[in-house]
Motif scaffolding. Structure first.
Motif, PDB file in Angstrom:
ATOM      1  N   PRO A   1      -2.319   1.499   3.787  1.00 47.33           N
ATOM      2  CA  PRO A   1      -2.594   2.134   5.077  1.00 47.33           C
ATOM      3  C   PRO A   1      -1.714   3.368   5.293  1.00 47.33           C
ATOM      4  O   PRO A   1      -0.594   3.450   4.778  1.00 47.33           O
ATOM      5  CB  PRO A   1      -2.263   1.033   6.085  1.00 47.33           C
ATOM      6  N   LEU A   2      -2.256   4.322   6.026  1.00 46.27           N
ATOM      7  CA  LEU A   2      -1.581   5.593   6.289  1.00 46.27           C
ATOM      8  C   LEU A   2      -1.203   6.303   4.988  1.00 46.27           C
ATOM      9  O   LEU A   2      -0.296   7.119   4.964  1.00 46.27           O
ATOM     10  CB  LEU A   2      -0.336   5.383   7.155  1.00 46.27           C
ATOM     11  N   ALA A   3      -1.909   5.963   3.914  1.00 46.95           N
ATOM     12  CA  ALA A   3      -1.699   6.577   2.596  1.00 46.95           C
ATOM     13  C   ALA A   3      -0.272   6.395   2.089  1.00 46.95           C
ATOM     14  O   ALA A   3       0.236   7.203   1.309  1.00 46.95           O
ATOM     15  CB  ALA A   3      -2.058   8.064   2.640  1.00 46.95           C
ATOM     16  N   ILE A   4       0.374   5.314   2.471  1.00 45.33           N
ATOM     17  CA  ILE A   4       1.795   5.122   2.155  1.00 45.33           C
ATOM     18  C   ILE A   4       1.997   4.885   0.662  1.00 45.33           C
ATOM     19  O   ILE A   4       1.492   3.923   0.095  1.00 45.33           O
ATOM     20  CB  ILE A   4       2.376   3.952   2.966  1.00 45.33           C
ATOM     21  N   ALA A   5       2.769   5.769   0.052  1.00 47.62           N
ATOM     22  CA  ALA A   5       3.146   5.625  -1.357  1.00 47.62           C
ATOM     23  C   ALA A   5       4.623   5.303  -1.507  1.00 47.62           C
ATOM     24  O   ALA A   5       5.050   4.789  -2.544  1.00 47.62           O
ATOM     25  CB  ALA A   5       2.831   6.907  -2.119  1.00 47.62           C
ATOM     26  N   GLY A   6       5.417   5.634  -0.480  1.00 51.85           N
ATOM     27  CA  GLY A   6       6.848   5.379  -0.545  1.00 51.85           C
ATOM     28  C   GLY A   6       7.458   5.291   0.835  1.00 51.85           C
ATOM     29  O   GLY A   6       7.028   5.977   1.766  1.00 51.85           O
ATOM     30  N   LEU A   7       8.469   4.430   0.969  1.00 50.04           N
ATOM     31  CA  LEU A   7       9.175   4.223   2.237  1.00 50.04           C
ATOM     32  C   LEU A   7      10.660   4.511   2.082  1.00 50.04           C
ATOM     33  O   LEU A   7      11.234   4.324   1.002  1.00 50.04           O
ATOM     34  CB  LEU A   7       9.031   2.773   2.705  1.00 50.04           C
ATOM     35  N   THR A   8      11.279   4.928   3.161  1.00 56.65           N
ATOM     36  CA  THR A   8      12.721   5.026   3.229  1.00 56.65           C
ATOM     37  C   THR A   8      13.216   4.150   4.376  1.00 56.65           C
ATOM     38  O   THR A   8      12.415   3.597   5.133  1.00 56.65           O
ATOM     39  CB  THR A   8      13.176   6.487   3.416  1.00 56.65           C
ATOM     40  N   ASP A   9      14.529   4.002   4.482  1.00 54.93           N
ATOM     41  CA  ASP A   9      15.099   3.250   5.595  1.00 54.93           C
ATOM     42  C   ASP A   9      15.653   4.251   6.608  1.00 54.93           C
ATOM     43  O   ASP A   9      15.650   5.462   6.359  1.00 54.93           O
ATOM     44  CB  ASP A   9      16.180   2.278   5.091  1.00 54.93           C
ATOM     45  N   PRO A  10      16.128   3.810   7.779  1.00 53.69           N
ATOM     46  CA  PRO A  10      16.597   4.762   8.794  1.00 53.69           C
ATOM     47  C   PRO A  10      17.753   5.641   8.346  1.00 53.69           C
ATOM     48  O   PRO A  10      17.939   6.738   8.870  1.00 53.69           O
ATOM     49  CB  PRO A  10      17.008   3.845   9.957  1.00 53.69           C
ATOM     50  N   THR A  11      18.557   5.185   7.367  1.00 53.61           N
ATOM     51  CA  THR A  11      19.662   6.007   6.888  1.00 53.61           C
ATOM     52  C   THR A  11      19.190   7.108   5.939  1.00 53.61           C
ATOM     53  O   THR A  11      19.902   8.086   5.710  1.00 53.61           O
ATOM     54  CB  THR A  11      20.715   5.164   6.142  1.00 53.61           C
ATOM     55  N   GLY A  12      18.020   6.917   5.349  1.00 54.92           N
ATOM     56  CA  GLY A  12      17.525   7.843   4.345  1.00 54.92           C
ATOM     57  C   GLY A  12      18.152   7.657   2.977  1.00 54.92           C
ATOM     58  O   GLY A  12      17.874   8.414   2.055  1.00 54.92           O
ATOM     59  N   HIS A  13      18.982   6.634   2.835  1.00 56.88           N
ATOM     60  CA  HIS A  13      19.689   6.399   1.575  1.00 56.88           C
ATOM     61  C   HIS A  13      18.910   5.515   0.601  1.00 56.88           C
ATOM     62  O   HIS A  13      19.358   5.328  -0.535  1.00 56.88           O
ATOM     63  CB  HIS A  13      21.044   5.758   1.859  1.00 56.88           C
ATOM     64  N   VAL A  14      17.800   4.963   1.045  1.00 66.49           N
ATOM     65  CA  VAL A  14      16.997   4.076   0.204  1.00 66.49           C
ATOM     66  C   VAL A  14      15.580   4.642   0.106  1.00 66.49           C
ATOM     67  O   VAL A  14      15.002   5.041   1.113  1.00 66.49           O
ATOM     68  CB  VAL A  14      16.948   2.646   0.780  1.00 66.49           C
ATOM     69  N   LEU A  15      15.059   4.688  -1.108  1.00 66.77           N
ATOM     70  CA  LEU A  15      13.664   5.076  -1.305  1.00 66.77           C
ATOM     71  C   LEU A  15      13.002   4.062  -2.211  1.00 66.77           C
ATOM     72  O   LEU A  15      13.521   3.726  -3.279  1.00 66.77           O
ATOM     73  CB  LEU A  15      13.557   6.464  -1.957  1.00 66.77           C
ATOM     74  N   GLY A  16      11.851   3.569  -1.777  1.00 71.97           N
ATOM     75  CA  GLY A  16      11.008   2.741  -2.616  1.00 71.97           C
ATOM     76  C   GLY A  16       9.655   3.408  -2.737  1.00 71.97           C
ATOM     77  O   GLY A  16       9.096   3.867  -1.732  1.00 71.97           O
TER      78      GLY A  16
ATOM     79  N   GLN B   1      -7.032   8.134   2.363  1.00 70.75           N
ATOM     80  CA  GLN B   1      -7.335   6.724   2.111  1.00 70.75           C
ATOM     81  C   GLN B   1      -8.394   6.582   1.023  1.00 70.75           C
ATOM     82  O   GLN B   1      -8.742   5.468   0.631  1.00 70.75           O
ATOM     83  CB  GLN B   1      -7.860   6.055   3.392  1.00 70.75           C
ATOM     84  N   GLU B   2      -8.889   7.720   0.544  1.00 67.73           N
ATOM     85  CA  GLU B   2     -10.021   7.698  -0.387  1.00 67.73           C
ATOM     86  C   GLU B   2      -9.583   7.337  -1.801  1.00 67.73           C
ATOM     87  O   GLU B   2      -8.611   7.885  -2.334  1.00 67.73           O
ATOM     88  CB  GLU B   2     -10.714   9.063  -0.380  1.00 67.73           C
ATOM     89  N   TYR B   3     -10.303   6.419  -2.384  1.00 66.37           N
ATOM     90  CA  TYR B   3     -10.080   6.003  -3.771  1.00 66.37           C
ATOM     91  C   TYR B   3     -10.766   7.013  -4.703  1.00 66.37           C
ATOM     92  O   TYR B   3     -11.855   7.486  -4.375  1.00 66.37           O
ATOM     93  CB  TYR B   3     -10.683   4.609  -3.975  1.00 66.37           C
ATOM     94  N   PRO B   4     -10.175   7.398  -5.792  1.00 70.56           N
ATOM     95  CA  PRO B   4      -8.963   6.857  -6.420  1.00 70.56           C
ATOM     96  C   PRO B   4      -7.688   7.603  -6.086  1.00 70.56           C
ATOM     97  O   PRO B   4      -6.639   7.271  -6.626  1.00 70.56           O
ATOM     98  CB  PRO B   4      -9.285   7.002  -7.906  1.00 70.56           C
ATOM     99  N   TRP B   5      -7.784   8.643  -5.210  1.00 73.35           N
ATOM    100  CA  TRP B   5      -6.566   9.401  -4.898  1.00 73.35           C
ATOM    101  C   TRP B   5      -5.532   8.516  -4.216  1.00 73.35           C
ATOM    102  O   TRP B   5      -4.340   8.667  -4.431  1.00 73.35           O
ATOM    103  CB  TRP B   5      -6.921  10.610  -4.044  1.00 73.35           C
ATOM    104  N   ASN B   6      -6.005   7.605  -3.363  1.00 76.76           N
ATOM    105  CA  ASN B   6      -5.156   6.519  -2.878  1.00 76.76           C
ATOM    106  C   ASN B   6      -5.546   5.315  -3.733  1.00 76.76           C
ATOM    107  O   ASN B   6      -6.589   4.710  -3.528  1.00 76.76           O
ATOM    108  CB  ASN B   6      -5.423   6.251  -1.398  1.00 76.76           C
ATOM    109  N   PRO B   7      -4.742   4.957  -4.726  1.00 76.17           N
ATOM    110  CA  PRO B   7      -5.197   4.002  -5.736  1.00 76.17           C
ATOM    111  C   PRO B   7      -5.207   2.546  -5.302  1.00 76.17           C
ATOM    112  O   PRO B   7      -5.789   1.705  -6.001  1.00 76.17           O
ATOM    113  CB  PRO B   7      -4.181   4.205  -6.871  1.00 76.17           C
ATOM    114  N   ASN B   8      -4.583   2.246  -4.154  1.00 76.95           N
ATOM    115  CA  ASN B   8      -4.469   0.839  -3.763  1.00 76.95           C
ATOM    116  C   ASN B   8      -4.951   0.520  -2.356  1.00 76.95           C
ATOM    117  O   ASN B   8      -5.005  -0.642  -1.976  1.00 76.95           O
ATOM    118  CB  ASN B   8      -3.014   0.366  -3.923  1.00 76.95           C
ATOM    119  N   GLY B   9      -5.310   1.556  -1.576  1.00 80.17           N
ATOM    120  CA  GLY B   9      -5.762   1.320  -0.215  1.00 80.17           C
ATOM    121  C   GLY B   9      -4.648   1.164   0.792  1.00 80.17           C
ATOM    122  O   GLY B   9      -4.873   0.711   1.920  1.00 80.17           O
TER     123      GLY B   9
END
Length: 270
Positions: free
Chosen positions: A213-228, A203-211
């Motif tokens: 939560p849980l250091a989330i940089a990317g999410l997928t959906d339950p199928t695993g076919h979508v990445l944001g 969670q430390e800035y600047p390694w986590n550049p936006n704060g």
């Protein structure tokens, strides 16, 4: 093997569509077309002709009403020339097993459309968003990313610590409630986390550049076919893109996310 046909959507403020299509080609995509959103409306382009859809980075509609909010409204309200709602075409694309990658502004669009995280299969129901960075300023810097080996995400399979740049002002994930955030972790839908120099989620800035939560940089959906994801993998498609390459600071390129997608799609029946 199935051919890989990639569609990169442009228009209304995207600015990394050409680099994104180039990276898809480097990763082995047989075809990588950059198509204006309006061509989906006119019927000149059909999602059904592709199996890899990418929403690239930029500043859709100047981030009016919030990053990608206007674009999400456009997708929800418009139909093609035959009268078919765009959202239905997108749903059919996903149901057919197509892969979707949303980068930065594209990630913002996916969460505001409800394509991510789609808990309980509630696709197109908004369950999260992306808000202003804790620093209250635009962040343009390189970050480390830790893939989650337990995630169903097709894009991150088998990958270790990655490096790529971020350039955004609204990258902090905001869930509709604490229960939703907890489920993202419990169901391994957190595909990528910001990492410190030792490779640990931070969670430390600047390694986590936006704060986020849980250091989330990317999410997928339950199928695993979508990445944001907020970082830009298309901005690191060659060793010389890395700022430390002349000092021998080597890191796996963002192209690997694309390559995993291409490999997965090729393995499907033609």
């Amino acid at each position: 093997m199935a051919p890989v046909n990639t569609l990169v959507i442009t228009g209304y403020g995207t600015n990394s569509h050409l680099e994104t299509a180039h990276t898809a080609r480097l990763a082995g995509s047989d075809r990588a077309d950059v198509v204006h959103f309006s061509d989906l409306i006119s019927g000149e382009c059909r999602l059904s002709d592709y199996n890899f859809l990418i929403f690239p980075g930029g500043f859709l509609d100047g981030d009016d009403l919030g990053a990608a909010q206007t674009a999400a409204m456009r997708w929800r309200s418009l139909s093609d020339a035959a009268g078919k709602p765009l959202l239905r075409s997108l749903e059919e694309f996903l149901d057919a097993g197509g892969l979707v990658l949303g980068i930065c502004n594209g990630f913002q669009l996916l969460v505001k459309l409800g394509v991510l995280p789609a808990l309980d299969g509630a696709r197109f129901e908004r369950q999260a968003s992306l808000g202003h960075n804790d620093s209250a300023r635009f962040e343009d810097r390189w970050v480390r990313l830790l893939p989650n080996p337990e995630s169903p995400c097709v894009f991150t399979r088998g990958l270790s610590l990655l490096a790529m740049p971020v350039r955004h002002g609204e990258g902090k994930l905001v869930c509709r409630d604490e229960a939703t955030l907890a489920r993202l972790a419990a169901e391994n839908l957190i595909a990528l986390q910001y990492a410190d120099p030792e490779g640990r989620p931070t969670q430390e800035y600047p390694w986590n550049p936006n704060g986020s939560p849980l250091a989330i940089a990317g999410l997928t959906d339950p199928t695993g076919h979508v990445l944001g994801l907020m970082p830009h993998p298309e901005a690191f498609h060659h060793v010389t893109n890395h700022p430390g390459w002349t000092r021998g600071e080597l890191a796996p390129p963002g192209t690997l996310l694309f390559a995993n997608a291409v490999r997965y799609l090729r393995a499907q029946e033609a």
